[in-house]
Design a protein around this motif. Structure first.
Motif, PDB file in Angstrom:
ATOM      1  N   ILE A   3      -3.124 -10.695  -1.206  1.00 24.33           N
ATOM      2  CA  ILE A   3      -2.625  -9.320  -1.230  1.00 24.33           C
ATOM      3  C   ILE A   3      -2.048  -8.943  -2.590  1.00 24.33           C
ATOM      4  N   ALA A   4      -1.245  -9.867  -3.169  1.00 25.34           N
ATOM      5  CA  ALA A   4      -0.569  -9.547  -4.424  1.00 25.34           C
ATOM      6  C   ALA A   4      -1.581  -9.183  -5.503  1.00 25.34           C
ATOM      7  N   THR A   5      -2.706  -9.923  -5.566  1.00 28.16           N
ATOM      8  CA  THR A   5      -3.720  -9.636  -6.571  1.00 28.16           C
ATOM      9  C   THR A   5      -4.248  -8.212  -6.415  1.00 28.16           C
ATOM     10  N   VAL A   6      -4.546  -7.855  -5.159  1.00 30.36           N
ATOM     11  CA  VAL A   6      -5.105  -6.521  -4.908  1.00 30.36           C
ATOM     12  C   VAL A   6      -4.105  -5.440  -5.310  1.00 30.36           C
ATOM     13  N   ILE A   7      -2.859  -5.610  -4.857  1.00 32.44           N
ATOM     14  CA  ILE A   7      -1.833  -4.614  -5.206  1.00 32.44           C
ATOM     15  C   ILE A   7      -1.674  -4.538  -6.716  1.00 32.44           C
ATOM     16  N   ALA A 195      -7.548  -8.832 -21.445  1.00 35.06           N
ATOM     17  CA  ALA A 195      -6.796 -10.071 -21.615  1.00 35.06           C
ATOM     18  C   ALA A 195      -5.485 -10.047 -20.852  1.00 35.06           C
ATOM     19  N   ASN A 196      -4.682  -8.981 -21.044  1.00 34.76           N
ATOM     20  CA  ASN A 196      -3.314  -8.998 -20.547  1.00 34.76           C
ATOM     21  C   ASN A 196      -3.166  -8.545 -19.104  1.00 34.76           C
TER      22      ASN A 196
ATOM     23  N   PHE D  44       4.499  -5.320 -14.433  1.00 33.34           N
ATOM     24  CA  PHE D  44       4.750  -5.808 -13.083  1.00 33.34           C
ATOM     25  C   PHE D  44       3.434  -6.009 -12.338  1.00 33.34           C
ATOM     26  N   ALA D  45       2.481  -5.117 -12.580  1.00 33.56           N
ATOM     27  CA  ALA D  45       1.161  -5.266 -11.961  1.00 33.56           C
ATOM     28  C   ALA D  45       0.521  -6.580 -12.403  1.00 33.56           C
ATOM     29  N   ALA D  46       0.628  -6.880 -13.713  1.00 30.54           N
ATOM     30  CA  ALA D  46       0.068  -8.142 -14.212  1.00 30.54           C
ATOM     31  C   ALA D  46       0.766  -9.332 -13.559  1.00 30.54           C
ATOM     32  N   LEU D  47       2.073  -9.214 -13.338  1.00 32.37           N
ATOM     33  CA  LEU D  47       2.812 -10.313 -12.712  1.00 32.37           C
ATOM     34  C   LEU D  47       2.389 -10.497 -11.258  1.00 32.37           C
ATOM     35  N   LEU D  48       2.054  -9.387 -10.600  1.00 34.32           N
ATOM     36  CA  LEU D  48       1.569  -9.494  -9.219  1.00 34.32           C
ATOM     37  C   LEU D  48       0.277 -10.281  -9.170  1.00 34.32           C
ATOM     38  N   ILE D  49      -0.570 -10.099 -10.206  1.00 30.30           N
ATOM     39  CA  ILE D  49      -1.815 -10.874 -10.226  1.00 30.30           C
ATOM     40  C   ILE D  49      -1.514 -12.327 -10.593  1.00 30.30           C
ATOM     41  N   LYS D 151       5.832 -11.562 -22.202  1.00 27.54           N
ATOM     42  CA  LYS D 151       4.542 -11.496 -22.900  1.00 27.54           C
ATOM     43  C   LYS D 151       3.799 -10.225 -22.528  1.00 27.54           C
ATOM     44  N   SER D 152       3.919  -9.836 -21.263  1.00 30.81           N
ATOM     45  CA  SER D 152       3.194  -8.658 -20.780  1.00 30.81           C
ATOM     46  C   SER D 152       3.725  -7.364 -21.390  1.00 30.81           C
ATOM     47  N   ALA D 153       5.064  -7.251 -21.466  1.00 33.71           N
ATOM     48  CA  ALA D 153       5.656  -5.963 -21.845  1.00 33.71           C
ATOM     49  C   ALA D 153       5.158  -5.467 -23.202  1.00 33.71           C
ATOM     50  N   PRO D 154       5.178  -6.291 -24.272  1.00 33.06           N
ATOM     51  CA  PRO D 154       4.669  -5.780 -25.548  1.00 33.06           C
ATOM     52  C   PRO D 154       3.164  -5.506 -25.489  1.00 33.06           C
ATOM     53  N   ALA D 155       2.444  -6.280 -24.665  1.00 33.18           N
ATOM     54  CA  ALA D 155       1.005  -6.047 -24.552  1.00 33.18           C
ATOM     55  C   ALA D 155       0.747  -4.668 -23.952  1.00 33.18           C
TER      56      ALA D 155
END
Lengths: 256, 256, 256, 256, 256
Positions: A3-7, A195-196, D44-49, D151-155
């Motif tokens: 789920i987390a990936t999809v969200i 990438a990010n 935050f979306a990247a962190l969810l993934i 790392k995500s935030a500046p990206a």
């Protein structure tokens, strides 16, 4: 399904699209087929040089298997090991033969079968740990692949931007500079997002699933060895329980 | 021949050329002999300072050997080791002398010959592992060389761009700024492509072949020691099989 | 004299000068005394803060010693060790006393002398390995120094460029912008060349010589211990030979 | 409450706001809702993934627990262990049962209870260390989370700036260039502040608290084992005291 | 006083000021109070979030202690240990009690006192090594602090430049662009100088002093253990001498 990936994918897309719209840009101005092809295709070409075909074909299966994989229930594994330990202490190691078919996990099946076959604990431990290392190596391929991809994508993004800049600068008409640079920057934009937002997070999640699977296997190895050496079932349980965070331990295990 | 490498080089070239053409640039605008010389020649000069001649001359052979190398069949190696183990258990270690000529791999020949010569397992293990370390070190040269190259190329790309910028800025006529910067950026472009599309991926593939060759050698060492110590052939096979992914194991090995 | 280093420095200089001339620039436009002073002097100032004087004074000697150093002949070392081993097995350890003066290497002299003095192999091994670690630490100083230098130079290059930009921007006349930026970029140019063309490659070569010297010492330690423990000379030779690449081994050692 | 964190946040905010005001800018020019949403929401979306839901939900609790956590008093722990050691030596291990309720720390309670239960020191050591590793892993989640975030935030800051640039360049009116670029740079500004002023420092402090908690646990493990093996209370105290900086040791421990 | 540090700071300052003057800039154009406050104050704010107060207060003392610290004379330490060893072999371990007051170093005092007290060598070794680890950890704080500072400073330098750019771009009058950008770049300039000229070199020197102090402690531990186990004084000396570079060894130790 994770789920987390999809969200995460949905949320991130909304954020990026939202920032385009709120800036009064049009989505179409951010879509450019050759730039996308260069970032994806160029990175993929670099990956073909980096890895042999046989590894690349495995990446897809690792990716799928791991993303759809429902997580194993560690508590259930421990309970099963403790129950097997009690059987073995009551009725002997051979009694486990009849219980092999209740076990789902092929790695645990392999361990118990070797114990029943009378192999020495040292050999069982060695074989199970070699298997663990092999699983780790196989799963690592996925992580390494996405990390390489995540390094390549921004690099090809920069290559694309350089291509755009050289073309634009070589024939510099004032009215072309803005749109030329805009298009040139798109490949950098694609590389940064790929990438990010996608590749590095996917590498992270594959690493997480890998570490979790190895944790389950570690518990199984310790459990099988404990069973083989006739360790007291209660002590075995206490040892294995330390792998679970205190809050998730059943009530009787409330010391920590 | 490594198919993936060939496809990767072709695909990547198509992608880059395609992005130039789709951007209405000409290939000729992207070709600049002095820039290419600076990136390649300058990086090579740095590599000459980095490594002694003797190492550099080895890089070519490692590169060739590894890229053309057909991969060893791990399953065949295991089967051969198990078969040798059965001979040794049936007819004694000396019986292996007659079977040495069926073995292709010089490393395995060395191991079996030492076993037949009656050296102790500890010494055989030590000698074979020192040989493994030496092979690792030799192959590492190739990987390290390409990684150094991949660091140098973008650096000299930047040096070339700075050269171009300083020349252009020192004599700034409006009509020269665009083309001057375009040429200046070409060295950065070459450096980026050389590093990310060719050199880093080649370093990765060399590392892969190295790790695979070491895996084969590891299996051989464990096999020879198992043969010497008279280990049960079935257990030896099971131990060695753990180095192969489950799907590739022959049918009878279906536990995991 | 290290030929590769000389060729590398000449080749790289030709490449850079060539790229300036082919770009219709003048060498003089690339020469700026204050910029060179800032990059070299500033980096050196930072190194003075980084290291104590005693270490800095050692860098010069390590650099010289290592660059002029003719490489030791590993095969000759092994042959000498095997010959010493044969003497010791034939005539006893004390017989080696008469052969100490044929040995050039002071490290090997130290080892053989301790063996002759009747120290136990454990102590000889411990003392020789402590000496190895000390040599490694001392040589590391050179590598670390050049790596620090290589990090500082581009940093001071950027500082110089910032100085130039701030001055140029503070008094912006159209005719000054180009030449002002050209001069500003020169320090970045110097920093990039110093780091990537000279300092990092020198650090690499020092590391290579260091690793080679340690390899020779490792062989000597193993040889001395083998001699002390009365190991069979043929087995000792085979063990030590694994440190040499197969192609360079003498004919009789053709198994691998 | 962690005073340093609060002062740091206030001081940093004052510095940044002060630099805006002293530059004659307005705070409102630095506030842009879509940019903030992109940097925070996108990261935050990247962190969810990157992480599964179960880990993410733990981050909040780790963060809170650790930031509010009053630091344990190491000296008090040592004194308690020494006092328990004296009881055990005087009255036997079973005498500790009556003192368990004076102990606050659940980890120490677990250790003493196992000692009282008569488990062997090896098992107690193994179980306590597995627990320590588990605690380390759990706390690491927080640190890793903030590092990924940083790392995500500046990206995403760069992504936002690219979005702004592409929009601005695609429709380039002279009067829009300045304000367009100003807004575009804001996401880079947010990303830089988020990463360097908040997220990386928080990851550092979590790592510090983690290492300190592990130090306390290390002392407890050594203490419990010392108690179990009947070690002399004075020697145990001296051993445990080495974990405290000399200046903080009580007077009698003034040798170092 | 560390001469190299002082010379380094003076030399570097001269270089930077010289490059400003030779570029016909004024020092005042490079001085901007709010920019300095942002780089120093902002970085310090981040450090307050990174570390607890108790650690920060220790940084100052570590910094002072280490920079003023006169280096210990390793040869004198070895000679003292050998002399103690001779006393102990001649008159017994208890005879060392009378010599404790000649010893300056509290760490060595602690070791000898434990030996005299009759603790077993294993315990003495364990306690001394725990103390060494503790010293290493405490000194590491200084190095880590300056490294964090060196990462923060350029980051806040960039934040300041972004602030300046956003303000300048938001109200773009042609005559303001140059001076606006000049001021904006100053924070980047300060950040670069602070990190590369002061903070990173200070971290390096702290690391050097730390490693040297640990070397002295290592020698003391080995010496004390050698004394306790009654090792031959001549062999002990030879072992300890390997920690000194051959050139600095007294004449009689000329083998290497």
């Amino acid at each position: 399904m994770d789920i987390a990936t999809v969200i995460g994918i949905v949320l991130g897309t909304v954020m990026i699209v939202g920032s385009i719209i709120s800036g009064k840009g049009t989505i179409m101005a951010f879509y450019n087929t050759p730039s996308i092809l260069l970032v994806i295709g160029g990175s993929f070409a670099a990956l073909l040089i980096s890895y042999p075909m046989s590894e690349l074909s495995r990446v897809l299966s690792v990716t799928m298997k791991v993303f759809v994989n429902k997580q194993k229930d560690i508590l259930a594994i421990i309970n099963q090991l403790v129950s097997l330990s009690e059987s073995a202490r009551r009725d002997g190691l051979l009694a486990l033969e009849g219980r092999i078919e209740e076990i789902d996990d092929p790695f645990l099946v392999m361990g118990i079968r070797m114990a029943v076959d009378g192999m020495s604990p040292e050999i069982v431990d060695a074989i199970m740990r070699t298997e663990m290392e092999a699983v780790e190596t196989r799963h690592d391929v996925g992580k390494t692949f996405y990390e390489s991809f995540a390094k390549s994508a921004p690099a090809f993004g920069m290559v694309g931007t350089l291509v755009g800049l050289v073309i634009m600068l070589g024939d510099m008409k004032p009215e072309n500079i803005g749109p030329g640079m805009a298009v040139a920057l798109l490949t950098t934009f694609y590389g940064a997002i790929a990438a990010n937002f996608l590749l590095l997070p996917m590498a992270d999640k594959l690493a997480y699933y890998n570490s979790r699977e190895l944790l389950c296997m570690e518990i199984m190895v310790r459990g099988v060895i404990g069973i083989q050496t006739g360790e007291n079932s209660r002590i075995l349980k206490q040892k294995l329980m330390t792998f679970i965070p205190p809050k998730l331990r059943p009530e009787e295990e409330d010391q920590v």
